[in-house]
Design a protein around this motif. Structure first.
Motif, mmCIF file in Angstrom:
data_model
loop_
_atom_site.group_PDB
_atom_site.id
_atom_site.type_symbol
_atom_site.label_atom_id
_atom_site.label_comp_id
_atom_site.label_asym_id
_atom_site.label_seq_id
_atom_site.Cartn_x
_atom_site.Cartn_y
_atom_site.Cartn_z
ATOM 1 N N LEU A 66 1.012 -1.295 -0.102
ATOM 2 C CA LEU A 66 0.192 0.079 -0.008
ATOM 3 C C LEU A 66 0.924 1.301 -0.150
ATOM 4 C CD1 LEU A 66 -3.092 -1.064 2.404
ATOM 5 C CD2 LEU A 66 -2.900 -0.573 -0.050
ATOM 6 N N ASP A 67 2.160 1.174 0.562
ATOM 7 C CA ASP A 67 2.950 2.600 0.519
ATOM 8 C C ASP A 67 3.188 2.579 -1.063
ATOM 9 O OD1 ASP A 67 2.772 3.175 3.229
ATOM 10 O OD2 ASP A 67 4.667 2.348 3.748
ATOM 11 N N HIS A 68 3.330 1.491 -1.685
ATOM 12 C CA HIS A 68 3.948 1.762 -2.999
ATOM 13 C C HIS A 68 2.706 2.126 -3.821
ATOM 14 C CE1 HIS A 68 5.615 0.786 -7.043
ATOM 15 N NE2 HIS A 68 4.616 -0.111 -7.367
ATOM 16 N N ALA A 69 1.374 1.521 -3.698
ATOM 17 C CA ALA A 69 0.277 1.633 -4.449
ATOM 18 C C ALA A 69 -0.448 3.074 -4.311
ATOM 19 C CB ALA A 69 -0.936 0.538 -4.306
ATOM 20 N N LEU A 70 -0.370 3.498 -3.080
ATOM 21 C CA LEU A 70 -1.122 4.707 -2.585
ATOM 22 C C LEU A 70 0.064 5.926 -2.243
ATOM 23 C CD1 LEU A 70 -3.694 3.237 -0.147
ATOM 24 C CD2 LEU A 70 -3.891 3.725 -2.602
ATOM 25 N N ALA A 71 -0.643 6.957 -2.365
ATOM 26 C CA ALA A 71 0.286 8.246 -2.283
ATOM 27 C C ALA A 71 0.691 8.497 -0.882
ATOM 28 C CB ALA A 71 -0.156 9.636 -2.782
ATOM 29 N N GLY A 72 -0.478 8.268 -0.098
ATOM 30 C CA GLY A 72 -0.164 8.378 1.588
ATOM 31 C C GLY A 72 0.590 7.096 2.116
ATOM 32 N N LEU A 73 1.312 7.530 3.214
ATOM 33 C CA LEU A 73 2.000 6.515 3.876
ATOM 34 C C LEU A 73 1.105 5.933 5.067
ATOM 35 C CD1 LEU A 73 4.969 5.698 4.663
ATOM 36 C CD2 LEU A 73 5.226 7.391 6.111
ATOM 37 N N VAL A 74 0.869 4.466 4.818
ATOM 38 C CA VAL A 74 -0.066 3.978 5.679
ATOM 39 C C VAL A 74 0.426 2.991 6.592
ATOM 40 C CG1 VAL A 74 -1.886 4.171 3.827
ATOM 41 C CG2 VAL A 74 -0.409 2.042 3.911
ATOM 42 N N SER A 75 1.898 2.462 6.403
ATOM 43 C CA SER A 75 2.461 1.675 7.016
ATOM 44 C C SER A 75 2.884 1.968 8.630
ATOM 45 C CB SER A 75 3.964 1.140 6.391
ATOM 46 O OG SER A 75 4.816 2.430 6.318
ATOM 47 N N VAL A 120 -9.220 0.921 -9.685
ATOM 48 C CA VAL A 120 -8.514 0.881 -8.503
ATOM 49 C C VAL A 120 -8.361 -0.802 -8.364
ATOM 50 C CG1 VAL A 120 -8.659 0.763 -5.958
ATOM 51 C CG2 VAL A 120 -9.477 2.775 -7.335
ATOM 52 N N ALA A 121 -9.033 -1.536 -8.821
ATOM 53 C CA ALA A 121 -8.741 -2.743 -8.745
ATOM 54 C C ALA A 121 -7.641 -3.151 -10.048
ATOM 55 C CB ALA A 121 -10.091 -4.033 -9.309
ATOM 56 N N ALA A 122 -7.656 -2.621 -10.874
ATOM 57 C CA ALA A 122 -6.638 -3.087 -12.123
ATOM 58 C C ALA A 122 -5.304 -2.362 -11.540
ATOM 59 C CB ALA A 122 -7.263 -2.121 -13.417
ATOM 60 N N ALA A 123 -5.359 -1.080 -10.733
ATOM 61 C CA ALA A 123 -4.128 -0.493 -10.346
ATOM 62 C C ALA A 123 -3.398 -1.432 -9.273
ATOM 63 C CB ALA A 123 -4.338 0.783 -9.960
ATOM 64 N N PHE A 124 -4.374 -1.978 -8.504
ATOM 65 C CA PHE A 124 -4.017 -2.893 -7.466
ATOM 66 C C PHE A 124 -3.223 -4.208 -7.944
ATOM 67 C CE2 PHE A 124 -6.479 -1.401 -3.541
ATOM 68 C CZ PHE A 124 -5.755 -0.163 -3.589
ATOM 69 N N ARG A 125 -3.972 -4.931 -9.062
ATOM 70 C CA ARG A 125 -3.239 -6.011 -9.677
ATOM 71 C C ARG A 125 -2.035 -5.611 -10.348
ATOM 72 N NH1 ARG A 125 -8.614 -6.715 -11.425
ATOM 73 N NH2 ARG A 125 -8.006 -5.858 -13.508
ATOM 74 N N GLU A 126 -1.793 -4.419 -10.849
ATOM 75 C CA GLU A 126 -0.697 -4.346 -11.536
ATOM 76 C C GLU A 126 0.448 -3.787 -10.548
ATOM 77 O OE1 GLU A 126 1.222 -0.875 -14.540
ATOM 78 O OE2 GLU A 126 -1.047 -1.124 -14.231
ATOM 79 N N ARG A 127 0.062 -3.079 -9.746
ATOM 80 C CA ARG A 127 1.211 -2.729 -8.480
ATOM 81 C C ARG A 127 1.389 -3.826 -7.630
ATOM 82 N NH1 ARG A 127 -1.291 3.353 -8.035
ATOM 83 N NH2 ARG A 127 -1.523 3.576 -10.247
ATOM 84 N N GLY A 128 0.622 -4.811 -7.403
ATOM 85 C CA GLY A 128 0.863 -6.062 -6.549
ATOM 86 C C GLY A 128 2.056 -7.053 -6.956
ATOM 87 N N ALA A 129 2.508 -6.979 -8.147
ATOM 88 C CA ALA A 129 3.206 -7.985 -8.800
ATOM 89 C C ALA A 129 4.491 -8.146 -8.081
ATOM 90 C CB ALA A 129 3.460 -7.654 -10.192
#
Length: 371
Positions: A66-75, A120-129
């Motif tokens: 999520l730190d990679h997929a989103l602009a905000g710092l969630v960790s 959002v689902a597509a972005a998460f799939r791509e960024r989760g690789a």
């Protein structure tokens, strides 16, 4: 095909008028826009927001993902808290704005806008690789989301039959935080979040419990002034509160800094290489329009798409959202304008069907609730 929520029959029985929103048939009003708006400001409104999309992100790599997929710092967010964030494109444009809840050390809930569920689902799939131990589960079709918004919201929830085992006592739950509970034996997430500028809660429950929960909330809230409220009131409430709406103030063509959301992407403190970071570091193009508030004279309101003009009548921007504010009794609008005319106090005008209506740039929000 237009979809309906688990509460559709209840809306029909209450006499709601419907509109298509993000591919869903949603109640736009039950009685009157003004009555529902004022109920939220003075007592409480009950909203069906089950059209929103929900994703569970879990696993040892969930925080890093999520730190990679989103602009905000969630960790760094604590379990039990929530955070507003953005999904960005590589060019720094906004794919969607979301709220992230940390459910456990290795589990998060991400709530996205209805019309952006698949993006959002597509972005998460791509960024989760690159994150082997991070799974994304789309919960949208299994859950309903109900909002109770207004100064009486907490009292209503505390009086609702069937809500039990609340993990944080009423009166102690902070803003942008959540508590676990049960309703009629079903798990219930009670989040102190909202989209109206008032205190309030958003309740996530399995579809099977949505109708009984809706009925129980109405029964508990009726003596305290609770009314069902539709999308029309929700829109004027969020406008007064200066909250952006995707497709109006936010889009793939807008960087966070232009919309006043630079704080959501903290470049100085977030070291993770999140998607869109390089574009944000470069910044928007010189002269790119910025979002401002406008307060107009008289009673005629500017609407989305109306031109904003300078003293010479030259076009310097465009309204993104506008209405006659039920709370303030004056026309208000959000607009993207040229930076040269964006300072609070700047005198501009709005072209309302050929008539120039004087308007003054003002800091957002237009309305701020009393603490």
């Amino acid at each position: 095909m237009t979809r309906t929520t688990s509460l559709h029959a209840r809306h029909v029985a209450l006499g709601a008028a419907f509109t298509d929103f993000g591919g869903w048939s949603m109640p736009v009003r039950y009685t009157s826009d003004l009555a529902e708006h004022h109920a939220v400001r003075t007592a409480a409104g009950l909203f069906d927001i089950s059209h929103m999309a929900e994703f569970e992100v879990a696993g040892a790599d969930a925080a890093a993902f999520l730190d990679h997929a989103l602009a905000g710092l969630v960790s760094v967010m604590r379990v039990g808290k929530a955070k507003y964030s953005l999904v960005l494109s590589e060019s720094g444009g906004i794919v969607d704005d979301v709220i992230v809840y940390r459910l456990a050390e290795d589990r998060y809930l991400v709530v996205a806008n209805a019309g952006n569920r698949h993006a959002v689902a597509a972005a998460f799939r791509e960024r989760g690789a690159a994150f082997a131990d991070a799974s994304v589960d789309d919960l949208t079709d299994r859950y309903s989301l109900i909002a109770v918004q207004g100064p009486a919201a907490e009292s209503i929830l505390a009086a609702t039959d069937g809500i039990a085992e609340v993990s944080v006592p009423w009166g102690e739950q902070g803003y942008y935080a959540w508590a676990s509970a049960r309703f009629a034996g079903e798990p219930l997430l009670v989040a102190r979040t909202g989209y109206t500028g008032e205190d309030g809660f958003e309740l996530l429950v399995r579809n099977a419990a949505a109708v009984p929960l809706w009925d129980a909330l109405l029964a508990a809230g009726a003596p305290l002034g609770l009314v069902p409220a539709g999308l029309a009131a929700r829109d004027t409430l969020r406008l007064e509160a200066g909250m952006p709406l995707y497709g109006h103030e936010l889009s793939l063509d807008v960087q966070p800094a232009q919309a006043g959301l630079g704080r959501v992407a903290p470049l100085a403190t977030k070291t993770a290489d999140f998607v869109g970071r390089a574009a944000l570091e470069a910044g928007p193009p010189a002269g790119a329009p910025v979002l401002v508030g406008l307060v107009g004279e008289g009673r005629r309101a500017g609407r989305a798409g109306y031109a904003v003009l300078d003293a010479d009548g030259a076009r310097v921007g465009e309204i993104t959202s506008g209405a006659l504010s039920p709370t303030l009794g004056r026309p208000v609008a959000m607009a993207f304008v040229a930076p040269a005319v964006a300072a609070p106090g700047a005198e501009l005008s709005i072209d309302v069907r050929g008539t120039r209506i004087p308007a003054t740039v003002t800091a957002l929000p237009f309305y701020r609730r009393k603490k």
